[in-house]
Design an enzyme around this catalytic site. Structure first.
Site, PDB file in Angstrom:
ATOM      1  N   PHE A 219       0.863  -1.189   0.000  1.00  0.00           N
ATOM      2  CA  PHE A 219       0.000   0.000   0.000  1.00  0.00           C
ATOM      3  C   PHE A 219       0.896   1.234   0.000  1.00  0.00           C
ATOM      4  CE2 PHE A 219      -2.376   3.520   1.599  1.00  0.00           C
ATOM      5  CZ  PHE A 219      -3.643   3.355   1.071  1.00  0.00           C
ATOM      6  N   ASP A 328       9.109   3.055   2.079  1.00  0.00           N
ATOM      7  CA  ASP A 328       7.881   3.754   2.468  1.00  0.00           C
ATOM      8  C   ASP A 328       7.620   3.478   3.950  1.00  0.00           C
ATOM      9  OD1 ASP A 328       5.256   4.418   3.070  1.00  0.00           O
ATOM     10  OD2 ASP A 328       4.443   3.729   1.151  1.00  0.00           O
ATOM     11  N   LYS A 359       1.672  10.357   8.634  1.00  0.00           N
ATOM     12  CA  LYS A 359       0.985   9.823   9.815  1.00  0.00           C
ATOM     13  C   LYS A 359       1.603  10.352  11.126  1.00  0.00           C
ATOM     14  CE  LYS A 359      -0.997   5.612   7.809  1.00  0.00           C
ATOM     15  NZ  LYS A 359      -2.395   5.689   8.152  1.00  0.00           N
ATOM     16  N   THR A 383       1.633  24.167  -4.478  1.00  0.00           N
ATOM     17  CA  THR A 383       1.328  25.431  -3.805  1.00  0.00           C
ATOM     18  C   THR A 383       1.824  25.433  -2.362  1.00  0.00           C
ATOM     19  OG1 THR A 383      -0.624  25.810  -5.163  1.00  0.00           O
ATOM     20  CG2 THR A 383      -0.508  27.022  -3.099  1.00  0.00           C
TER      21      THR A 383
END
Lengths: 501, 501
Positions: A219, A328, A359, A383
């Site tokens: 994931f 990751d 997280k 941005t």
């Protein structure tokens, strides 16, 4: 009209914003003392008064249903009344929370030292006047990074890029890998005129045929590109176009580990051989693998662990093939594994190329090797590029983690949690299997999805909130303020819930 | 151990978090009065003391360079000293800011009523205890949505989905379009077993060959999928793999509009015909166009406008072909165009299917037609799904906008700004061309990139911060607190800067 006449009346600019802030939040000198006494007021245990979701949650869901999707909502939470390891729902039920907002609350609910930041001008000003960090950062931005992320940087990685969330962290680490892969092919040169013109038509050579190699069960987020390498659940992926990128198998170990050494070693070998082969095949098909992305533990996919040996092997293959190695750590980072980053337990000879996070770090982003900086402006850009308020919060989180040795404690307490799960396994051998964990990031398997889902509901009805993942896995994701007291409550509730199903 | 013994001592849960918060921020009753007096203390005009970036900005950049990319940084900003329409940089230079953090500050810097929210428990608690909104929302979440986003919902669109930023807004609107396109092909049924299994291998039929049609010159974000439809600048796209999706031309009008009616009408016709043809061609090649995404004004690409007639034509083509019509209002939304959403000026017979937003709304997300809700859980989902603190801020922003009629004022002032630009055009015909605007979202073209970049630097050195976009365009993106006073300063500075280059 001359400008000089417009500005001549201005002598000096008052500290308007800061003055207005001070009117709002005068410093309260008794604060620290008072908050210390509050810390002891965490509830003594769970207390469930209604079915969950209760009537008030159901009314709120009906209300929300009229304007916003509600299909995945469990229940509504009274965050103002939640504290430490305990979450209070809309109906006044108090739950011991070992899921912590999908593992994203490092210090649990409303930690007094974070609440105290309401008094810090650095929290409110950037919230009200949010910078476009890539163009106009705050004067304290480098300090904020130094005082938060750099204090927990993985060994050997001194550069960091802030982003908004785990998905944007992975997207931009991968973009950086693509840039460097193509730059390497150009011998270090900037893109050619032909590349610049063809990429505007999404055509080669400017739009190259490159791939990211991922793993079954992984994931990495839910943007359309990340879903091309996310393979945890079909319902996340179905109906969306995807890049046709290669996928390797991730080890599936047998437990207990010490009784299945040979089998698990063969898992590592088989998966590593497959990775090598896929890189070769993809290259021969004209689609170079530029990066490999992997989680230390496949969390959403079912808490599948890989051995340190496996990950060292992966890095080795990446280095041999000029493939960037992206770890990751969105769910494994932040201390829960007993080290601040799970990969620090692999004993790698050199650091990974990228380590992505979100997280528990409150802000998304990635650490990267110095030589992987991007030299042209506006290639890694958007941005907001993150948010200073998150760094202000993280600075304080890191203060608390370091002062209270919470990472080491997660390691120690994790061993106790895992021992407790193994004891449950011996008492409920038909229900609890394959207990495993790294720090307090623990889990076990149940016979099937229906039993697991029923068990999670039963535990919740008894006051314990835990999560599911994969097909039939139960996962624990406590905050770093989880202690032996909470562990004892949790183990007792788990035992009761297992007896009751 | 029985749970009852664990929880028996707990009588009731005190409002710990709220109590601790009140210790930090006692309500100050003199606040509103005091802040009102501050509002009049906005600087009277710009004041530039050093070159920009100045020596302090350069020191900060060197410091940051060691740990974080700095290639796109203009200068560092002293946000604590910035107020209203005026930004103060690290060196104490005061600039009139008509770029406003890439158009993302609705009420300028440190608006007193937003600063006052430091006193609001709803700002600090969700900042410290951030919910996973898709699973465990706050009890006030539906109220927050009602009091913020729904008060500015586009006509006919009563459903909204919150996200983190403009990119995730577009990604998830597109995902929703794909889900509904495939669901329609299935006659309303959920995905088949074969679709669910094949999608895990990124293969048909679960991973369909679908496309999103975009336009040359568009900008929809910088994730790898959004870059497949973003075509504003080559340096944003080069070196990244992309979906091979069809692209249409967007009208390129001649100005002044009233002298080029026939040419511009032909632009519309030609582009509409091309869109129809591309949808047909793509379908015949086995790649259905599921959605079309378009900006009301192509902002990053160079402030290219489309006529209301063109957009009505686009919607008509979409409806005829079963293609979802997504209007990306990330930069045009929020009131700057003289209506809260630019598309409200198109006189559409029915609302668009999706309207995406971010920037001035402070939170990302999208409005959508009721029938486009997604009925299965965890398909449109991620950990945070937005952030309540942003809705608390937006609620107050909408209060101020409505009370002060700031959207109508942006329309009135925009007409004055455009008239001023046209006057500059007549005075500097070799430098200023094609003045155009909708509300205060105005722009003009210059002869080439080098002249434009030199002009932006000159204006900045005189105290005016404006932005560039496209090849040679100058864009104005003032906050909604921009007034005639600021306009007069800006026009004088523009004239001076044009004379000086």
């Amino acid at each position: 009209m001359m400008i000089s006449t417009l500005v001549s009346r201005q002598q000096r600019l008052p500290l308007i914003a800061e003055a207005s802030y001070r009117l709002v939040c005068p410093t309260n000198r008794r604060l620290t003392h008072s908050l210390a006494s509050l810390a002891s007021r965490e509830p003594e245990g769970p207390a469930v008064r209604t079915p969950i979701p209760g009537p008030k949650s159901n009314i709120l869901k009906d209300q929300m249903e009229k304007v916003h999707q509600t299909t995945s909502i469990n229940f509504f939470v009274d965050y103002e009344r939640s504290f430490g390891n305990f979450m209070v729902d809309a109906d006044g039920n108090t739950l011991l929370d070992l899921f912590t907002q999908i593992s994203s609350l490092p210090l649990g609910y409303n930690h007094p030292e974070l609440i105290q930041l309401a008094n810090d001008v650095r929290l409110i000003i950037p919230a009200v006047s949010r910078p476009a960090l890539g163009a106009f950062p705050r004067t304290d931005f480098a300090d904020l990074i130094a005082n938060s992320l750099l204090r927990v940087a993985p060994r050997g990685l001194s550069h960091v890029q802030t982003m908004l969330c785990g998905t944007s962290a992975n997207e931009n680490a991968i973009k950086t890998a693509f840039i460097h892969y193509q730059t390497r092919l150009r011998g270090g040169a900037v893109p050619t005129a032909q590349q610049l013109s063809s990429c505007m038509r999404n055509e080669a050579p400017g739009t190259p045929s490159l791939a990211v190699l991922g793993f079954n069960g992984s994931f990495h987020g839910r943007s359309l590109c990340m879903l091309s390498i996310t393979r945890s659940k079909a319902i996340h992926k179905v109906d969306f176009p995807a890049f046709d990128w290669p996928v390797a198998n991730f080890p599936r170990y047998l437990y207990p580990l010490d009784e299945n050494k040979q089998y698990n070693l063969e898992q590592d070998e088989r998966c590593l051989a497959e990775v090598s082969q896929l890189i070769d095949t993809s290259k021969s098909e004209g689609r170079d693998v530029a990066a490999l992305i992997v989680e230390p533990i496949q969390c959403e996919g079912g808490d599948h662990h890989g051995s340190a040996r496996f990950f060292r092997g992966l890095q080795n293959i990446c280095q041999d093939n000029g493939v960037y190695f992206i770890v990751d750590e969105v769910q494994t980072g932040g201390g829960i594994c007993g080290t601040f980053w799970a990969h620090e337990q692999w004993d790698l000879p050199t650091p990974p190329d990228f380590v992505t996070f979100s997280k528990k770090t409150l802000i998304g982003g990635y650490f990267y090797r110095d030589e992987l900086r991007v030299n042209e402006p506006y290639r890694i850009y958007n941005t907001w590029m993150g948010e200073p308020t998150k760094l202000v919060l993280l600075e304080r989180v890191v203060d608390v983690i370091k002062r209270e040795h919470l990472v080491a404690k997660a390691g120690e307490l994790g061993a106790k949690l895992l021992a407790g799960l193994k004891e449950l396994e011996s008492r409920h051998p038909n229900l609890v299997m394959n207990s495993r964990g790294l720090g307090t990031l623990c889990s076990f398997d149940m016979p099937n999805t229906a039993v697991r889902d029923g068990f999670l509901k039963k535990a919740m009805s008894m006051g314990l909130l835990i999560g599911g993942c994969g097909e039939a896995t139960v996962r624990f994701r406590p905050a770093l303020v989880f202690t032996k007291r909470h562990l004892d409550i949790a183990l007792a509730l788990l035992d009761d819930a297992l007896k009751a199903i």
